[in-house]
Design a protein around this motif. Structure first.
Motif, short mmCIF file in Angstrom:
data_model
loop_
_atom_site.label_atom_id
_atom_site.label_comp_id
_atom_site.label_asym_id
_atom_site.label_seq_id
_atom_site.Cartn_x
_atom_site.Cartn_y
_atom_site.Cartn_z
N PRO A 69 0.83 -1.22 0.00
CA PRO A 69 0.00 0.00 0.00
C PRO A 69 0.85 1.26 0.00
O PRO A 69 2.02 1.26 0.40
N ASP A 70 0.23 2.35 -0.45
CA ASP A 70 0.95 3.62 -0.54
C ASP A 70 1.23 4.21 0.83
O ASP A 70 2.24 4.87 1.03
N GLU A 71 0.35 3.97 1.79
CA GLU A 71 0.48 4.57 3.11
C GLU A 71 0.74 3.49 4.15
O GLU A 71 0.33 2.32 3.98
N ARG A 72 1.37 3.87 5.24
CA ARG A 72 1.70 2.92 6.30
C ARG A 72 0.45 2.45 7.02
O ARG A 72 0.35 1.28 7.40
N TYR A 73 -0.49 3.36 7.21
CA TYR A 73 -1.73 3.02 7.89
C TYR A 73 -2.89 3.08 6.92
O TYR A 73 -2.94 3.95 6.04
N GLU A 74 -3.81 2.17 7.09
CA GLU A 74 -4.96 2.10 6.19
C GLU A 74 -5.87 3.30 6.40
O GLU A 74 -6.30 3.58 7.52
N PRO A 75 -6.21 4.02 5.33
CA PRO A 75 -7.15 5.15 5.45
C PRO A 75 -8.53 4.65 5.89
O PRO A 75 -8.93 3.52 5.58
N ASP A 76 -9.22 5.49 6.62
CA ASP A 76 -10.54 5.13 7.12
C ASP A 76 -11.55 5.12 5.98
O ASP A 76 -11.65 6.08 5.22
N THR A 77 -12.31 4.04 5.87
CA THR A 77 -13.35 3.95 4.85
C THR A 77 -14.72 4.21 5.41
O THR A 77 -15.72 4.11 4.69
N GLY A 78 -14.78 4.54 6.72
CA GLY A 78 -16.09 4.70 7.35
C GLY A 78 -16.62 3.34 7.78
O GLY A 78 -15.99 2.30 7.57
N PRO A 79 -17.79 3.33 8.39
CA PRO A 79 -18.34 2.06 8.88
C PRO A 79 -18.69 1.12 7.73
O PRO A 79 -19.16 1.56 6.68
N ASP A 80 -18.42 -0.16 7.94
CA ASP A 80 -18.81 -1.16 6.94
C ASP A 80 -20.32 -1.27 6.90
O ASP A 80 -21.01 -1.17 7.92
N LEU A 81 -20.84 -1.50 5.71
CA LEU A 81 -22.29 -1.64 5.55
C LEU A 81 -22.78 -2.88 6.27
O LEU A 81 -22.11 -3.92 6.30
N ALA A 138 -12.89 5.34 -3.82
CA ALA A 138 -12.32 6.60 -3.35
C ALA A 138 -11.04 6.95 -4.10
O ALA A 138 -10.40 7.96 -3.80
N GLY A 139 -10.66 6.13 -5.07
CA GLY A 139 -9.47 6.41 -5.87
C GLY A 139 -8.20 5.81 -5.30
O GLY A 139 -7.11 6.03 -5.86
N ARG A 140 -8.30 5.04 -4.20
CA ARG A 140 -7.11 4.42 -3.59
C ARG A 140 -6.95 3.00 -4.15
O ARG A 140 -7.19 2.00 -3.47
N THR A 141 -6.53 2.92 -5.40
CA THR A 141 -6.48 1.65 -6.10
C THR A 141 -5.50 0.67 -5.46
O THR A 141 -5.82 -0.51 -5.26
N THR A 142 -4.30 1.13 -5.14
CA THR A 142 -3.30 0.24 -4.54
C THR A 142 -3.78 -0.26 -3.18
O THR A 142 -3.59 -1.43 -2.84
N GLU A 143 -4.41 0.62 -2.42
CA GLU A 143 -4.93 0.22 -1.10
C GLU A 143 -6.01 -0.85 -1.27
O GLU A 143 -6.07 -1.82 -0.50
N ALA A 144 -6.86 -0.67 -2.28
CA ALA A 144 -7.91 -1.65 -2.52
C ALA A 144 -7.33 -3.01 -2.89
O ALA A 144 -7.75 -4.05 -2.37
#
Length: 220
Positions: A69-81, A138-144
């Motif tokens: 991933p691009d970032e060390r910590y996973e960005p918050d995606t909000g609550p899971d459905l 959200a445009g975070r392809t590598t994170e996905a």
């Protein structure tokens, strides 16, 4: 990334990320439609097809080099459905064949099977896939891609594999006109040995489930 952008014309359909995302979104849409119960006669064969196709996507992720991933910590995606409604719909739709026997690790010697539910498994898979899809949109392809690859190894991959085995076994029992062993009265929070599983198993003839679940018996 919005739903409209997910299939934007400037995206390369041969791009690995686009193909993975399309396959995952297709699985979520398809299984959600099946859970509505509008076509119960085709539920099991359709789920067999969808889970098989999803595992092909998982195999591609598994064979791919480690995605960082691009970032060390996973960005918050909000609550899971919430998937409780999906889980409950599948439990009703697949009754009385929802419970099946699963071995978590085939390489762990003498590991006793445990009861699991197809409805729980499908809901858990959808939860994992949606989490990665939130990053992708959200445009975070590598994170996905990282999330889908990581969770393929750690959760949704083994869960989908076990679910596929259960669905394939169910179809085979009916098509080959073999009696189906039902885990009669078992619950997934019970800690049962293989002997107890066998003791609790009751006999349910294939014709009792073939019609409601859209399966055809073998011709004589």
């Amino acid at each position: 990334m919005s739903d409209a952008m997910l299939h934007a014309v400037d995206q390369d359909p041969d791009d690995f990320a686009v193909q993975i995302a399309d396959s995952i979104e297709s699985f979520i849409v398809a299984t959600t439609e099946v859970a509505k119960g509008d076509e119960p006669d085709s539920a099991v064969p359709f789920l067999l097809l969808e889970v098989s196709q999803l595992l092909l996507t998982g195999g591609r992720l598994g064979a791919h080099e480690d995605i960082v991933p691009d970032e060390r910590y996973e960005p918050d995606t909000g609550p899971d459905l919430d998937v409780d409604e999906l889980r409950e719909r599948f439990a009703v739709l697949l009754d009385p064949v929802d419970v099946f026997s699963e071995v978590f690790d085939p390489y762990e010697p003498r590991k006793a099977p445990v009861p699991s539910r197809i409805s729980d498994s499908l809901a858990d898979i959808v939860t994992d896939l949606r989490h990665g899809l939130a990053h992708y949109r959200a445009g975070r392809t590598t994170e996905a891609l990282w999330w889908w690859q990581f969770s393929y190894f750690s959760n949704w991959g083994p869960t989908a594999s076990a679910t596929l085995r259960a669905l394939q076994s169910l179809v085979a029992h009916v098509r080959l006109d073999q009696p189906l062993a039902e885990l009669d009265g078992l619950d997934t929070d019970e800690d049962l040995t293989e002997e107890l599983l066998a003791e609790e198993a009751g006999k349910v003839m294939a014709e009792e489930i073939a019609g409601p679940l859209g399966l055809r018996r073998a011709r004589r």
